[in-house]
Design an enzyme around this catalytic site. Structure first.
Site, PDB file in Angstrom:
ATOM      1  N   GLU A   1       0.964  -1.108   0.140  1.00  0.00           N
ATOM      2  CA  GLU A   1       0.025   0.052   0.065  1.00  0.00           C
ATOM      3  C   GLU A   1       0.867   1.369   0.111  1.00  0.00           C
ATOM      4  O   GLU A   1       2.006   1.383   0.577  1.00  0.00           O
ATOM      5  CB  GLU A   1      -0.795   0.247   1.178  1.00  0.00           C
ATOM      6  CG  GLU A   1      -1.761  -1.142   1.316  1.00  0.00           C
ATOM      7  CD  GLU A   1      -2.835  -1.393   0.167  1.00  0.00           C
ATOM      8  OE1 GLU A   1      -2.896  -0.324  -0.524  1.00  0.00           O
ATOM      9  OE2 GLU A   1      -3.697  -2.434   0.017  1.00  0.00           O
ATOM     10  N   CYS A   2       0.417   2.402  -0.523  1.00  0.00           N
ATOM     11  CA  CYS A   2       1.072   3.664  -0.725  1.00  0.00           C
ATOM     12  C   CYS A   2       0.902   4.468   0.577  1.00  0.00           C
ATOM     13  O   CYS A   2       1.295   5.522   0.684  1.00  0.00           O
ATOM     14  CB  CYS A   2       0.643   4.263  -1.888  1.00  0.00           C
ATOM     15  SG  CYS A   2      -0.819   4.516  -2.077  1.00  0.00           S
ATOM     16  N   GLY A   3      -0.301   4.049   1.438  1.00  0.00           N
ATOM     17  CA  GLY A   3      -0.511   4.788   2.595  1.00  0.00           C
ATOM     18  C   GLY A   3      -2.115   5.321   2.557  1.00  0.00           C
ATOM     19  O   GLY A   3      -2.616   5.245   3.336  1.00  0.00           O
TER      20      GLY A   3
END
Length: 244
Positions: A238-240
């Site tokens: 995940e990128c956040g």
């Protein structure tokens, strides 16, 4: 399914929020993707927004949600490091689908960030997380606030990664309702939807990319690799934006 009170739910601990939404999620699992979007528009508060990275399958959720709720703000968090093909894909889909595109970026330019911090994506998990906080999380939080969002649609699918395998249709994240209409779709369903509506995959799909993000943290798929290993050097999926 009864109407949900966002303020009341936000006051609950995370575990209690999940339990409070369990019955609604059980009913939403029975609906198709269009039905889930329609239910959300009828039962969840506005303003409504849709986020997109304009990745491999982005045309699906962009088309699906925009057909039901035209002119919905579409949030793109632009790091400045997307592939040239991605920027052209954004232009193509924005024109084709008549998207109400809202682009948000970090308060520091990419060049300024490199001068201050170096290449954060080369600094292990901690560096990647800092990079994502600056370029993805903060701009998204700002977008949700400025657009007065209370309901956020996104195109995540359980099949994409282990971290998404147990996600519900409806949750609360960053203080707003988050709806995942195509969460249970498989790759075949994605393909069939694209074919039915004359839509395309991201241009890099044909070059062997299963997932597309920034140029420096995206790798072409090779035999033996999982989709998760094609992003962030396999250190993160995940990128956040979809964590927390």
């Amino acid at each position: 399914m009864s109407k949900l009170d966002l303020n009341a739910l936000n006051e609950l601990p995370k575990v209690d929020r999940i339990l409070a939404l369990a019955e609604t999620n059980a009913e939403l699992e029975k609906l198709d993707a269009e039905g889930r979007v329609a239910w959300a528009l009828d039962n969840l508060p506005g303003e409504y927004v849709l986020s997109s990275s304009f990745g491999i399958q982005a045309a699906v959720s962009l088309h699906l949600v925009n057909q039901i709720h035209p002119d919905i703000p579409v949030i793109l968090t632009d790091t400045g490091y997307l592939f040239p093909e991605t920027y052209r894909f954004i232009d193509e889909l924005t024109d084709k689908l008549k998207l109400n595109l809202k682009v948000y970026r970090a308060t520091e330019s990419a060049a300024w960030q490199e001068a201050r911090y170096g290449k954060l994506w080369e600094q292990g998990v901690e560096g990647i997380e800092k990079y994502n906080d600056i370029n993805k999380v903060e701009p998204m939080n700002r977008a949700l606030k400025e657009l007065n969002a209370q309901t956020w649609f996104a195109g995540l699918r359980r099949e994409q990664s282990g971290s998404r395998a147990n996600l519900p249709v409806l949750a609360i994240q960053r203080g707003v309702f988050k709806v995942l209409p195509i969460i249970d779709w498989d790759n075949r369903t994605i393909y069939q939807y694209l074919q039915k509506h004359g839509l395309k995959y991201h241009p890099l799909w044909d070059e062997g990319y299963l997932s597309v993000g920034d140029t420096h943290t995206t790798r072409k798929w090779e035999p033996g690799m999982s989709e998760e290993e094609t992003r962030f050097f396999g250190l993160k999926r995940e990128c956040g934006l979809h964590e927390g």
